[in-house]
Scaffold this motif. Structure first.
Motif, PDB file in Angstrom:
ATOM      1  N   ASN A  50       0.845  -1.353  -0.092  1.00 14.60           N
ATOM      2  CA  ASN A  50      -0.566   0.096  -0.431  1.00 14.60           C
ATOM      3  C   ASN A  50       0.550   1.450  -0.164  1.00 14.60           C
ATOM      4  O   ASN A  50       1.599   1.286   0.698  1.00 14.60           O
ATOM      5  N   GLY A  51       0.107   1.935  -0.766  1.00 12.71           N
ATOM      6  CA  GLY A  51       0.954   3.637  -0.777  1.00 12.71           C
ATOM      7  C   GLY A  51       0.492   4.910  -0.460  1.00 12.71           C
ATOM      8  O   GLY A  51      -0.841   4.881  -0.121  1.00 12.71           O
ATOM      9  N   GLY A  52       1.466   5.865   0.120  1.00 16.45           N
ATOM     10  CA  GLY A  52       0.923   6.736  -0.086  1.00 16.45           C
ATOM     11  C   GLY A  52       1.358   8.017  -0.338  1.00 16.45           C
ATOM     12  O   GLY A  52       1.676   7.399  -1.375  1.00 16.45           O
ATOM     13  N   GLY A  53       0.963   9.358   0.219  1.00 18.91           N
ATOM     14  CA  GLY A  53       1.739  10.742  -0.632  1.00 18.91           C
ATOM     15  C   GLY A  53       3.042   9.764  -0.847  1.00 18.91           C
ATOM     16  O   GLY A  53       3.399  10.408  -1.793  1.00 18.91           O
ATOM     17  N   ARG A  96      -0.281  -8.830  15.323  1.00 20.13           N
ATOM     18  CA  ARG A  96      -0.463  -9.801  13.598  1.00 20.13           C
ATOM     19  C   ARG A  96      -0.704  -8.666  13.205  1.00 20.13           C
ATOM     20  O   ARG A  96      -2.690  -8.082  13.259  1.00 20.13           O
ATOM     21  N   ILE A  97       0.123  -7.656  12.244  1.00 16.92           N
ATOM     22  CA  ILE A  97      -1.577  -6.920  11.080  1.00 16.92           C
ATOM     23  C   ILE A  97      -2.117  -7.123   9.198  1.00 16.92           C
ATOM     24  O   ILE A  97      -1.428  -8.207   9.248  1.00 16.92           O
ATOM     25  N   THR A  98      -2.963  -6.920   9.884  1.00 14.41           N
ATOM     26  CA  THR A  98      -4.105  -8.058   8.294  1.00 14.41           C
ATOM     27  C   THR A  98      -3.833  -6.816   7.346  1.00 14.41           C
ATOM     28  O   THR A  98      -4.148  -7.448   6.198  1.00 14.41           O
ATOM     29  N   ASN A  99      -4.144  -5.163   7.805  1.00 11.50           N
ATOM     30  CA  ASN A  99      -4.129  -3.752   6.277  1.00 11.50           C
ATOM     31  C   ASN A  99      -3.679  -3.014   7.026  1.00 11.50           C
ATOM     32  O   ASN A  99      -3.555  -2.848   8.074  1.00 11.50           O
ATOM     33  N   VAL A 100      -2.677  -2.249   6.122  1.00 15.06           N
ATOM     34  CA  VAL A 100      -2.675  -1.096   5.967  1.00 15.06           C
ATOM     35  C   VAL A 100      -3.230  -0.190   4.551  1.00 15.06           C
ATOM     36  O   VAL A 100      -3.322  -0.288   4.226  1.00 15.06           O
ATOM     37  N   ALA A 101      -3.182   1.026   5.750  1.00 14.64           N
ATOM     38  CA  ALA A 101      -4.455   1.916   5.036  1.00 14.64           C
ATOM     39  C   ALA A 101      -3.341   3.095   4.730  1.00 14.64           C
ATOM     40  O   ALA A 101      -3.426   3.474   5.999  1.00 14.64           O
ATOM     41  N   CYS A 102      -2.689   3.328   3.451  1.00 16.19           N
ATOM     42  CA  CYS A 102      -2.093   5.027   3.719  1.00 16.19           C
ATOM     43  C   CYS A 102      -2.781   6.025   3.422  1.00 16.19           C
ATOM     44  O   CYS A 102      -3.078   6.062   2.160  1.00 16.19           O
ATOM     45  N   GLY A 103      -2.717   6.976   4.018  1.00 16.75           N
ATOM     46  CA  GLY A 103      -3.232   8.449   3.268  1.00 16.75           C
ATOM     47  C   GLY A 103      -2.045   9.352   3.078  1.00 16.75           C
ATOM     48  O   GLY A 103      -0.894   8.862   2.510  1.00 16.75           O
ATOM     49  N   TRP A 104      -2.325  10.196   2.903  1.00 18.41           N
ATOM     50  CA  TRP A 104      -1.153  10.934   2.150  1.00 18.41           C
ATOM     51  C   TRP A 104      -0.057  11.319   3.004  1.00 18.41           C
ATOM     52  O   TRP A 104       0.699  11.291   2.538  1.00 18.41           O
ATOM     53  N   ASP A 105      -0.331  11.810   4.129  1.00 17.67           N
ATOM     54  CA  ASP A 105       0.708  11.641   4.990  1.00 17.67           C
ATOM     55  C   ASP A 105       0.729  11.612   6.410  1.00 17.67           C
ATOM     56  O   ASP A 105       0.759  11.343   7.330  1.00 17.67           O
ATOM     57  N   PHE A 106      -0.662   9.923   7.052  1.00 14.11           N
ATOM     58  CA  PHE A 106      -0.569   9.144   7.512  1.00 14.11           C
ATOM     59  C   PHE A 106      -1.032   7.626   7.088  1.00 14.11           C
ATOM     60  O   PHE A 106      -1.130   7.296   6.368  1.00 14.11           O
ATOM     61  N   THR A 107      -0.850   7.125   8.435  1.00 16.20           N
ATOM     62  CA  THR A 107      -0.964   5.464   8.562  1.00 16.20           C
ATOM     63  C   THR A 107      -1.968   4.515   9.198  1.00 16.20           C
ATOM     64  O   THR A 107      -1.191   4.982  11.004  1.00 16.20           O
ATOM     65  N   LEU A 108      -2.466   3.643   8.508  1.00 14.26           N
ATOM     66  CA  LEU A 108      -3.929   3.146   9.769  1.00 14.26           C
ATOM     67  C   LEU A 108      -3.363   1.785   9.929  1.00 14.26           C
ATOM     68  O   LEU A 108      -2.511   1.405   8.799  1.00 14.26           O
TER      69      LEU A 108
END
Length: 362
Positions: A50-53, A96-108
């Motif tokens: 996953n990619g952010g800004g 254990r991480i199952t998903n990552v969501a990248c915003g412009w300059d933040f990450t969930l």
């Protein structure tokens, strides 16, 4: 004779690389696919990218997260704000991480137990941890989400999450200015103006299962195959005559020949959906070819004028159009940043004593 098998993953990336987000050890843009420095990922199977800004996150099959790229707001979750040019393990305690969501300059980060963690900029409340935190290089728990989370999405400056009971929450001010202009003099609804998770209205009688986000729009897929859209419609990504939708509005099934939607992906200003029969439809901004549709030399038959809008122009309604070449595709992904400034590719090579097979997932 006993046969052995081995599974190797090679990461290729290309495009914009101003902050080292390609993981190649430098900040030079790349016009052609090139191997990333994956030494930190050695002997690990990659599940997703996953990619952010300007940053990138890779999830392995064992739930580890490796990150690189821009880190000025701490969006890599490494405890500091220095940019990283090669992939580095992000320390996630006891999860254990199952998903990552990248915003412009933040990450969930979504853990296997349904807990949501966040890091990076919180200037617009996009981390969901309240107003006192401006940014964080440490992973923070989004404590106001009491129920386990099953899906998470990040836009430019807003976030979405679905609980295991099918409830949808939204936070961050990424859509606030759009809503204020469109709804004035009426107030902006709480889910578009909150810095902590706020219940999204209009979905209370539905069981939602998946959310995705663009720069200033949102999409939610329910368990019964309905797709709901809301937010900015500047590029026709909501397939409506309205310039802005403050609350979830269902996409009428006849536009996709009455079929249910099984999967949905969102780019920065366009949407891709796959129906129950495997057909793929796209709509929204397409001036970079991101819709996969052949450009027409005459008036676009897939757009209909919806009358004047605030700036004196004319809003075009983008009707979902089928990309017939993709019918039956088993996996899609879209770049959510701009027009798609960088791309990563995982090459999976299965090596056996008698044969080999390689495939590329973008």
């Amino acid at each position: 004779m006993e046969t052995s098998s081995q599974l190797d993953f090679c990461l290729h990336s290309w495009g914009a690389n101003s902050y080292g987000q390609l993981g190649q050890g430098d900040v030079e843009d790349q016009s052609m696919p090139r191997l990333s420095d994956s030494s930190a990922l050695q002997n690990r199977a990659i599940r997703a990218i996953n990619g952010g800004g300007g940053h990138t996150a890779v999830i392995t099959e064992t739930g580890e997260v490796f990150v690189c790229g821009q880190n000025h707001k701490g969006q890599l979750g490494l405890g500091h704000s220095t940019d990283i040019l090669v992939f580095q393990l992000c320390p996630v305690p006891n999860s254990r991480i199952t998903n990552v969501a990248c915003g412009w300059d933040f990450t969930l980060f979504l853990s296997d137990c349904g807990q949501l963690l966040a890091c990076g900029s919180n200037a617009f409340g996009q981390l969901g941890v309240g107003q006192t935190v401006t940014h964080s290089a440490e992973l923070l728990v989004v404590e106001s989400l009491k129920k386990p989370i099953v899906s998470v999405a990040a836009g430019l400056r807003h976030s979405l999450a679905v609980t295991d009971s099918g409830t949808v929450y939204q936070w961050g001010l990424g859509l606030f200015s759009h809503a204020k202009r469109a709804l004035s003099p009426h107030p902006v609804p709480p889910h578009l103006s909150s810095k902590e998770p706020s219940l999204v209205p209009g979905l209370d009688r539905r069981i939602s299962r998946f959310v995705t986000a663009g720069s200033s729009h949102c999409a939610c897929l329910t368990g019964d195959g309905d797709l709901f859209l809301w937010g900015s419609n500047k590029h026709g990504q909501l397939a409506t005559t309205e310039p802005f939708l403050p609350a979830p509005t269902v996409l009428r099934r006849p536009v996709m020949d009455g079929e249910k939607v099984n999967n949905v992906w969102s780019g920065w200003t366009h949407i891709v959906a796959q129906t129950e029969s495997g057909r793929v439809f796209t709509w929204g901004r397409g001036d970079y070819g991101q819709l996969g549709q052949r450009a027409s030399t005459s008036t676009d038959s897939k757009q209909q004028s919806a009358g004047p809008v605030a700036d004196g122009g004319s809003l075009k309604v983008c009707i979902p159009a089928e990309v017939k070449e993709l019918c039956g595709a088993t996996q899609e992904a879209v770049s959510s940043r701009g027009a798609g400034m960088n791309t990563a590719c995982v090459e999976t090579v299965y090596r056996q004593t008698s044969s080999s097979h390689s495939s590329c997932l973008v």
